[in-house]
Scaffold this motif. Sequence first.
Motif, PDB file in Angstrom:
ATOM      1  N   SER A 170       0.878  -1.192   0.000  1.00  0.00           N
ATOM      2  CA  SER A 170       0.000   0.000   0.000  1.00  0.00           C
ATOM      3  C   SER A 170       0.907   1.231   0.000  1.00  0.00           C
ATOM      4  N   ILE A 171       0.924   1.924  -1.113  1.00  0.00           N
ATOM      5  CA  ILE A 171       1.851   3.054  -1.267  1.00  0.00           C
ATOM      6  C   ILE A 171       1.130   4.352  -0.857  1.00  0.00           C
ATOM      7  N   PRO A 172       1.710   5.090   0.087  1.00  0.00           N
ATOM      8  CA  PRO A 172       1.078   6.355   0.495  1.00  0.00           C
ATOM      9  C   PRO A 172       0.959   7.330  -0.680  1.00  0.00           C
ATOM     10  N   ARG A 173       0.119   8.326  -0.505  1.00  0.00           N
ATOM     11  CA  ARG A 173      -0.176   9.261  -1.609  1.00  0.00           C
ATOM     12  C   ARG A 173       0.966  10.214  -1.919  1.00  0.00           C
ATOM     13  N   ASN A 174       1.961  10.262  -1.042  1.00  0.00           N
ATOM     14  CA  ASN A 174       3.101  11.149  -1.311  1.00  0.00           C
ATOM     15  C   ASN A 174       4.405  10.358  -1.482  1.00  0.00           C
ATOM     16  N   VAL A 175       4.252   9.131  -1.937  1.00  0.00           N
ATOM     17  CA  VAL A 175       5.421   8.249  -2.080  1.00  0.00           C
ATOM     18  C   VAL A 175       5.364   7.559  -3.447  1.00  0.00           C
ATOM     19  N   PHE A 176       6.532   7.405  -4.058  1.00  0.00           N
ATOM     20  CA  PHE A 176       6.647   6.685  -5.339  1.00  0.00           C
ATOM     21  C   PHE A 176       7.539   5.469  -5.108  1.00  0.00           C
ATOM     22  N   GLY A 177       7.168   4.331  -5.656  1.00  0.00           N
ATOM     23  CA  GLY A 177       7.945   3.108  -5.452  1.00  0.00           C
ATOM     24  C   GLY A 177       8.632   2.649  -6.731  1.00  0.00           C
ATOM     25  N   LEU A 178       9.789   2.050  -6.548  1.00  0.00           N
ATOM     26  CA  LEU A 178      10.534   1.519  -7.691  1.00  0.00           C
ATOM     27  C   LEU A 178      10.979   0.093  -7.372  1.00  0.00           C
ATOM     28  N   VAL A 179      10.622  -0.845  -8.252  1.00  0.00           N
ATOM     29  CA  VAL A 179      10.974  -2.260  -8.042  1.00  0.00           C
ATOM     30  C   VAL A 179      12.274  -2.565  -8.783  1.00  0.00           C
ATOM     31  N   GLN A 180      13.200  -3.206  -8.077  1.00  0.00           N
ATOM     32  CA  GLN A 180      14.446  -3.630  -8.701  1.00  0.00           C
ATOM     33  C   GLN A 180      14.665  -5.120  -8.413  1.00  0.00           C
ATOM     34  N   THR A 181      15.261  -5.816  -9.352  1.00  0.00           N
ATOM     35  CA  THR A 181      15.581  -7.235  -9.165  1.00  0.00           C
ATOM     36  C   THR A 181      16.617  -7.405  -8.049  1.00  0.00           C
ATOM     37  N   LYS A 182      16.505  -8.476  -7.271  1.00  0.00           N
ATOM     38  CA  LYS A 182      17.545  -8.789  -6.277  1.00  0.00           C
ATOM     39  C   LYS A 182      18.864  -9.012  -7.012  1.00  0.00           C
ATOM     40  N   GLY A 183      19.929  -8.516  -6.421  1.00  0.00           N
ATOM     41  CA  GLY A 183      21.227  -8.551  -7.094  1.00  0.00           C
ATOM     42  C   GLY A 183      21.701  -9.958  -7.440  1.00  0.00           C
ATOM     43  N   SER A 184      21.479 -10.905  -6.531  1.00  0.00           N
ATOM     44  CA  SER A 184      21.995 -12.259  -6.793  1.00  0.00           C
ATOM     45  C   SER A 184      21.219 -12.937  -7.916  1.00  0.00           C
ATOM     46  N   LEU A 185      19.939 -12.577  -8.035  1.00  0.00           N
ATOM     47  CA  LEU A 185      19.141 -13.122  -9.139  1.00  0.00           C
ATOM     48  C   LEU A 185      19.571 -12.449 -10.450  1.00  0.00           C
ATOM     49  N   ALA A 186      19.805 -11.153 -10.387  1.00  0.00           N
ATOM     50  CA  ALA A 186      20.243 -10.421 -11.586  1.00  0.00           C
ATOM     51  C   ALA A 186      21.578 -10.955 -12.086  1.00  0.00           C
ATOM     52  N   ARG A 187      22.427 -11.407 -11.144  1.00  0.00           N
ATOM     53  CA  ARG A 187      23.730 -11.948 -11.551  1.00  0.00           C
ATOM     54  C   ARG A 187      23.592 -13.307 -12.213  1.00  0.00           C
ATOM     55  N   LEU A 188      22.403 -13.902 -12.093  1.00  0.00           N
ATOM     56  CA  LEU A 188      22.118 -15.120 -12.870  1.00  0.00           C
ATOM     57  C   LEU A 188      21.462 -14.743 -14.203  1.00  0.00           C
ATOM     58  N   PHE A 189      21.418 -13.452 -14.483  1.00  0.00           N
ATOM     59  CA  PHE A 189      20.810 -12.919 -15.717  1.00  0.00           C
ATOM     60  C   PHE A 189      19.304 -13.150 -15.761  1.00  0.00           C
TER      61      PHE A 189
END
Length: 179
Positions: A88-107
């Motif tokens: 639940s994102i508050p009305r004055n907040v913006f969220g950004l999703v990023q891949t976990k680093g160890s998963l990203a290192r598996l491409f």
Amino acid sequence: MMIIDENLKSLSKANGVCDREELIEDYCIQIRLSNSIYYRPKNSGVKIVYGSSSDALDDGYEMVDPQITPVILEPMGRILACSQEKYSIPRNVFGLVQTKGSLARLFVQVTCCDGQIEPGFVGKITLEIVNLSPFTIEIPILSKVAQLYLFQCSMNTSKPYTGKYANHTFPSLPNFEDF
Ligand SMILES: Nc1ccn([C@H]2C[C@H](O)[C@@H](COP(=O)(O)OP(=O)(O)OP(=O)(O)O)O2)c(=O)n1
């Protein structure tokens, strides 16, 4: 301004950003892979026109239960899954999703460049998971696959996100209504 540390914990608790407190870390909130259904694209010759609603869209995906068919991605395998938790994102907040680093290192990436979570959004976050590696990769349900970073906006939005992807409890398929 990025929200971190004690500010992140207190904002999250005060606004119920994520029910599961242990997922709140110093800089981000972890995102776990859901243990309920995911969608897999069918390998038939389905043609989809971007922007047009049609049966082909629904026909293009099949629903899979990870308790029966675990998430195992062959090279270039891809699925639409979602977060285990609701956010639940508050009305004055913006969220950004990023891949976990160890998963990203598996491409493996968990968004297809669609990591934005708008102010006021409530629901499970859809994850467009793609295996870009030459390996076969299994991702166990409930494992931490991504992290949500929160940023302070300049004001409370007067138009919190209530769009077509709000309040989903499952991965959301593309929706071209009012496109
Ligand atoms: N990986 C993602 C990205 C976004 N969302 C949720 C949070 C967003 O606030 C909401 C809307 O996402 P988009 O902004 O990507 O969707 P659009 O409004 O741009 O849709 P369209 O592309 O049809 O214009 O969906 C999600 O669950 N999972």
